[in-house]
Design a protein around this motif. Sequence first.
Motif, PDB file in Angstrom:
ATOM      1  N   VAL A 218       0.846  -1.197   0.000  1.00 35.87           N
ATOM      2  CA  VAL A 218       0.000   0.000   0.000  1.00 35.87           C
ATOM      3  C   VAL A 218       0.877   1.242   0.000  1.00 35.87           C
ATOM      4  CG1 VAL A 218      -1.750   1.279   1.283  1.00 35.87           C
ATOM      5  CG2 VAL A 218      -1.852  -1.220   1.202  1.00 35.87           C
ATOM      6  N   ASN A 219       0.710   2.076  -1.025  1.00 36.90           N
ATOM      7  CA  ASN A 219       1.509   3.291  -1.151  1.00 36.90           C
ATOM      8  C   ASN A 219       0.625   4.392  -1.729  1.00 36.90           C
ATOM      9  OD1 ASN A 219       3.320   5.347  -1.669  1.00 36.90           O
ATOM     10  ND2 ASN A 219       4.918   3.992  -2.453  1.00 36.90           N
ATOM     11  N   PRO A 220       0.207   5.366  -0.897  1.00 36.27           N
ATOM     12  CA  PRO A 220      -0.672   6.429  -1.386  1.00 36.27           C
ATOM     13  C   PRO A 220      -0.020   7.327  -2.432  1.00 36.27           C
ATOM     14  CG  PRO A 220       0.119   6.923   0.822  1.00 36.27           C
ATOM     15  CD  PRO A 220       0.529   5.516   0.534  1.00 36.27           C
ATOM     16  N   ALA A 221       1.320   7.305  -2.520  1.00 41.70           N
ATOM     17  CA  ALA A 221       2.028   8.156  -3.473  1.00 41.70           C
ATOM     18  C   ALA A 221       2.134   7.530  -4.856  1.00 41.70           C
ATOM     19  CB  ALA A 221       3.426   8.482  -2.945  1.00 41.70           C
ATOM     20  N   VAL A 222       1.782   6.259  -4.994  1.00 40.51           N
ATOM     21  CA  VAL A 222       1.848   5.574  -6.289  1.00 40.51           C
ATOM     22  C   VAL A 222       0.433   5.199  -6.706  1.00 40.51           C
ATOM     23  CG1 VAL A 222       2.756   3.596  -7.558  1.00 40.51           C
ATOM     24  CG2 VAL A 222       4.155   4.701  -5.801  1.00 40.51           C
ATOM     25  N   ASP A 223      -0.068   5.908  -7.702  1.00 42.90           N
ATOM     26  CA  ASP A 223      -1.434   5.680  -8.147  1.00 42.90           C
ATOM     27  C   ASP A 223      -1.551   4.420  -8.986  1.00 42.90           C
ATOM     28  OD1 ASP A 223      -2.323   7.995  -6.927  1.00 42.90           O
ATOM     29  OD2 ASP A 223      -2.041   9.224  -8.735  1.00 42.90           O
ATOM     30  N   HIS A 224      -2.712   3.807  -8.915  1.00 44.77           N
ATOM     31  CA  HIS A 224      -3.071   2.798  -9.903  1.00 44.77           C
ATOM     32  C   HIS A 224      -3.203   3.527 -11.239  1.00 44.77           C
ATOM     33  CE1 HIS A 224      -5.727   0.058 -12.123  1.00 44.77           C
ATOM     34  NE2 HIS A 224      -5.286  -0.889 -11.321  1.00 44.77           N
ATOM     35  N   PRO A 225      -2.899   2.885 -12.372  1.00 44.77           N
ATOM     36  CA  PRO A 225      -2.995   3.583 -13.656  1.00 44.77           C
ATOM     37  C   PRO A 225      -4.363   4.190 -13.948  1.00 44.77           C
ATOM     38  CG  PRO A 225      -1.765   1.560 -13.932  1.00 44.77           C
ATOM     39  CD  PRO A 225      -2.305   1.548 -12.529  1.00 44.77           C
ATOM     40  N   ARG A 226      -5.420   3.701 -13.259  1.00 48.16           N
ATOM     41  CA  ARG A 226      -6.762   4.196 -13.559  1.00 48.16           C
ATOM     42  C   ARG A 226      -7.409   4.970 -12.419  1.00 48.16           C
ATOM     43  NH1 ARG A 226      -9.951  -0.379 -14.387  1.00 48.16           N
ATOM     44  NH2 ARG A 226      -8.292  -1.901 -13.993  1.00 48.16           N
ATOM     45  N   TRP A 227      -6.750   5.094 -11.264  1.00 45.15           N
ATOM     46  CA  TRP A 227      -7.319   5.877 -10.177  1.00 45.15           C
ATOM     47  C   TRP A 227      -6.246   6.213  -9.150  1.00 45.15           C
ATOM     48  CZ3 TRP A 227      -9.202   0.800 -11.009  1.00 45.15           C
ATOM     49  CH2 TRP A 227      -8.695  -0.170 -10.142  1.00 45.15           C
ATOM     50  N   SER A 228      -6.550   7.217  -8.333  1.00 46.68           N
ATOM     51  CA  SER A 228      -5.631   7.646  -7.277  1.00 46.68           C
ATOM     52  C   SER A 228      -5.692   6.673  -6.106  1.00 46.68           C
ATOM     53  CB  SER A 228      -6.016   9.048  -6.799  1.00 46.68           C
ATOM     54  OG  SER A 228      -5.315   9.391  -5.617  1.00 46.68           O
ATOM     55  N   GLN A 229      -4.558   6.514  -5.446  1.00 45.76           N
ATOM     56  CA  GLN A 229      -4.501   5.713  -4.223  1.00 45.76           C
ATOM     57  C   GLN A 229      -4.292   6.588  -2.992  1.00 45.76           C
ATOM     58  OE1 GLN A 229      -5.576   2.898  -4.327  1.00 45.76           O
ATOM     59  NE2 GLN A 229      -4.585   1.461  -5.697  1.00 45.76           N
ATOM     60  N   ALA A 230      -4.367   7.922  -3.161  1.00 49.27           N
ATOM     61  CA  ALA A 230      -4.083   8.825  -2.049  1.00 49.27           C
ATOM     62  C   ALA A 230      -5.116   8.739  -0.934  1.00 49.27           C
ATOM     63  CB  ALA A 230      -3.993  10.259  -2.559  1.00 49.27           C
ATOM     64  N   LYS A 231      -6.377   8.411  -1.290  1.00 46.11           N
ATOM     65  CA  LYS A 231      -7.430   8.316  -0.295  1.00 46.11           C
ATOM     66  C   LYS A 231      -8.191   7.011  -0.479  1.00 46.11           C
ATOM     67  CE  LYS A 231      -8.107  13.251   0.540  1.00 46.11           C
ATOM     68  NZ  LYS A 231      -9.112  14.350   0.630  1.00 46.11           N
ATOM     69  N   GLU A 232      -8.961   6.681   0.536  1.00 50.06           N
ATOM     70  CA  GLU A 232      -9.731   5.434   0.497  1.00 50.06           C
ATOM     71  C   GLU A 232     -11.112   5.650   1.091  1.00 50.06           C
ATOM     72  OE1 GLU A 232      -8.225   2.995   4.347  1.00 50.06           O
ATOM     73  OE2 GLU A 232      -6.637   3.830   3.048  1.00 50.06           O
ATOM     74  N   ARG A 233     -12.029   4.788   0.748  1.00 50.48           N
ATOM     75  CA  ARG A 233     -13.390   4.817   1.281  1.00 50.48           C
ATOM     76  C   ARG A 233     -13.526   3.693   2.302  1.00 50.48           C
ATOM     77  NH1 ARG A 233     -18.011   1.972  -0.308  1.00 50.48           N
ATOM     78  NH2 ARG A 233     -16.854   1.164  -2.107  1.00 50.48           N
ATOM     79  N   ARG A 234     -13.526   4.046   3.566  1.00 49.83           N
ATOM     80  CA  ARG A 234     -13.728   3.054   4.617  1.00 49.83           C
ATOM     81  C   ARG A 234     -15.197   2.641   4.589  1.00 49.83           C
ATOM     82  NH1 ARG A 234     -10.901   2.287   9.244  1.00 49.83           N
ATOM     83  NH2 ARG A 234      -9.157   2.251   7.778  1.00 49.83           N
ATOM     84  N   ILE A 235     -15.454   1.374   4.424  1.00 51.15           N
ATOM     85  CA  ILE A 235     -16.810   0.881   4.351  1.00 51.15           C
ATOM     86  C   ILE A 235     -17.563   1.281   5.623  1.00 51.15           C
ATOM     87  CG2 ILE A 235     -18.277  -1.165   4.190  1.00 51.15           C
ATOM     88  CD1 ILE A 235     -16.744  -0.462   1.607  1.00 51.15           C
ATOM     89  N   GLY A 236     -18.707   1.957   5.440  1.00 50.93           N
ATOM     90  CA  GLY A 236     -19.494   2.445   6.569  1.00 50.93           C
ATOM     91  C   GLY A 236     -19.289   3.911   6.877  1.00 50.93           C
ATOM     92  N   GLU A 237     -18.304   4.542   6.235  1.00 55.52           N
ATOM     93  CA  GLU A 237     -18.050   5.960   6.444  1.00 55.52           C
ATOM     94  C   GLU A 237     -18.434   6.756   5.199  1.00 55.52           C
ATOM     95  OE1 GLU A 237     -14.229   5.446   9.502  1.00 55.52           O
ATOM     96  OE2 GLU A 237     -13.968   6.459   7.569  1.00 55.52           O
TER      97      GLU A 237
END
Length: 309
Positions: free
Chosen positions: A261-280
């Motif tokens: 897990v590295n927020p500074a390295v994006d997946h080619p199709r989306w950003s990895q800087a943030k995440e959606r915690r299920i329930g939030e």
Amino acid sequence: MLIVNAPDLRDRDVTDHGLYLKRRQFMAGVAGLGLAACSGSSPASATALRFRPNRMPIDEARTPLDDVTGYNNFYEFGTGKEDPAKYAGMMRTRPWTIVVDGLCDRPGRYAIDDLIKRFPLEERIYRMRCVEAWSMVIPWVGFPLASLIKAVGPRSGAKFVAFETLRDPRQMPGQRSSVIQWPYREGLRLDEALHPLTLLAVGLYGQTLPNQNGAPIRLVVPWKYGFKGIKSIVRIRFTDRRPQTSWQMLAPREYGFYGNVNPAVDHPRWSQAKERRIGEFFRRKTLPFNGYGEQVAGLYRGLDPRQLY
């Protein structure tokens, strides 16, 4: 059933009574002595198991059981998030053996129930970060992968550990499609596999591991994206070469071997800087190594972080 040792309990460790009543029982295979290799097993009486309560707490709310068991990626049962819960019930998890082979001193076929008896179980509450940018907090029950590795004795030439999932299209209807080259494969460096955080999980939320979550045994590596957590394991192999992994074979530009897990390295199709915690409702910042950097960053000292995805 899984039973927590009462003397170490705290209020937050107690499983809700409603969840307790919904638990399923493990069916025991033919009893073995220690890690004796087996030629097979058959269902027997239910086995009561004990586990040590969580000793690595995180100050975050646990994801509700219904979400943990109802929102999954397990392509062997379909590509939809609800497909595993719908279809995984057809999979038989007893009898179940794991083939251990390759560069080790004690290869063999090991019954899941013999492993559970041999290695003390413990609870581990871990963050789980999916490569798709959603996340959960899950209380797993299992034993360190290092315990099994040390018991079977990897040879000096072993540098990697390769894993395979069950391949049986009759029980796993998703395998009738060619979305992935079956069986599902994953791998770790040997030092990653031996790390104390790396877990072989056989339960969650104090219950037997549900089929849709990878029953009867799955890998949990909390600092890596969820696709590294191979489910329903039937083979563990020690090798001197880095193994091919399923998502890397399918889309090498999008999924690397490490999957850290590295927020500074994006997946080619989306950003990895943030995440959606299920329930939030609001997205939260993604933590390097999923928040486990203090424990695991030293494994990768001197390597380019961009190559560890």
